[in-house]
Write an enzyme that holds these catalytic residues in place. Sequence first.
Site, PDB file in Angstrom:
ATOM      1  N   ARG A  15       6.905 -22.466  13.565  1.00 39.03           N
ATOM      2  CA  ARG A  15       6.744 -23.860  13.987  1.00 39.03           C
ATOM      3  C   ARG A  15       5.976 -24.006  15.303  1.00 39.03           C
ATOM      4  O   ARG A  15       5.623 -25.112  15.692  1.00 39.03           O
ATOM      5  CB  ARG A  15       8.115 -24.520  14.132  1.00 39.03           C
ATOM      6  N   LEU A 108       2.166 -10.947  18.705  1.00 36.87           N
ATOM      7  CA  LEU A 108       1.351 -11.844  19.531  1.00 36.87           C
ATOM      8  C   LEU A 108       1.790 -11.776  20.983  1.00 36.87           C
ATOM      9  O   LEU A 108       2.943 -12.060  21.307  1.00 36.87           O
ATOM     10  CB  LEU A 108       1.451 -13.278  19.022  1.00 36.87           C
ATOM     11  N   TYR A 139       7.336 -13.074  32.298  1.00 36.28           N
ATOM     12  CA  TYR A 139       6.836 -13.244  30.932  1.00 36.28           C
ATOM     13  C   TYR A 139       5.846 -12.135  30.585  1.00 36.28           C
ATOM     14  O   TYR A 139       5.895 -11.551  29.484  1.00 36.28           O
ATOM     15  CB  TYR A 139       6.179 -14.605  30.801  1.00 36.28           C
ATOM     16  N   PRO A 166      -4.113 -12.951  22.658  1.00 38.88           N
ATOM     17  CA  PRO A 166      -4.991 -14.126  22.671  1.00 38.88           C
ATOM     18  C   PRO A 166      -5.205 -14.667  24.079  1.00 38.88           C
ATOM     19  O   PRO A 166      -4.373 -14.483  24.972  1.00 38.88           O
ATOM     20  CB  PRO A 166      -4.236 -15.135  21.809  1.00 38.88           C
ATOM     21  N   HIS A 182       1.532 -25.934  29.196  1.00 39.46           N
ATOM     22  CA  HIS A 182       0.413 -25.265  29.847  1.00 39.46           C
ATOM     23  C   HIS A 182      -0.598 -26.294  30.356  1.00 39.46           C
ATOM     24  O   HIS A 182      -0.464 -27.503  30.124  1.00 39.46           O
ATOM     25  CB  HIS A 182      -0.251 -24.295  28.870  1.00 39.46           C
TER      26      HIS A 182
END
Length: 322
Positions: A15, A108, A139, A166, A182
């Site tokens: 999602r 990812l 993170y 990415p 962000h």
Amino acid sequence: MENKKMKKVYVAGHRGLVGSATMRALEALGSYEIITRTHDELDLFDRSETRRFFMSQRPDYVVMCAAKVGGILANASSPVDFLHNNLAIQVSVFDAAYASGVERMIFLGSSCIYPRDCPQPIREEYLLTGPLEATNRPYALAKIAGVESCWSFNRQYKARYLALMPTNLYGPGDNYHPENCHVLPALIRRFHQAKMNGDSSVGVWGSGNPRREFMYSSDVGDAVAFLLGLPDSDFDALTAPDTAPLINVGVGEDVTIREVAELVKAAVCWEGNLVFDTTKPDGTPRKLLDVTRLRNLGWKAKTSLGAGLQATYEDFLRLHAA
């Protein structure tokens, strides 16, 4: 001729921004059986529950998009959450994937795993060559642990796990929360509000000078689908145990925060003034990924920043401005 059995792909975090883009790309191919679970249906923090799910479903491939993400403010406010939550999810999924015999996994990560001041454009081998950006270090460390997990499983158990890094992403379904989003969705939300309120100016964090690379989410979904469908020889080369199984995905060019703010202004059709608050942190000065490795495999991003911003704003209006 006997039909080849469709591979089962579990998309964790389907999602989210990356997960939903991956879903669209895989569904468009029509060559996979896609498995998803919401958080209510499967708690990835629970290692036992996650393992039972994997053992019952037996996915052939996994795309690991599930993560706690956020901008500078969120990272500064909740460093424990960004470190521990991501580590917990990763350990749970990696453990279950190996136990159930997953053939391929794409994990990812994020371009913030690279050192704050490393040479530009950033090549995969620059990982762990210098200090991290302090504003998102917890993170970044969790994501670095995910890269090392891929490599460790490949070395010790001959797994085929690939870490995809990415660049900064945006697109349909992005997070527009005032404290957790962000930079790009934050600009879209704030400029839209200024337009609706008739405001003549909007403050923007930092000097506007840092350079950032932005990629439309559908492009990263296409990259995931491309990599997942590589021939065995190419995928095996990317996950060979003698090197870190790490590959960058981006557009290969960047803009300043000031420039992207002007592009968002144009997409929103707001005509006010930008006021840059230099008392707020800029973050990393520049973050441009070297995407040579992925381009040499035959993949390149397709969506221009202007076109992507227009589509993203239209999606924002549909979901948030009714």
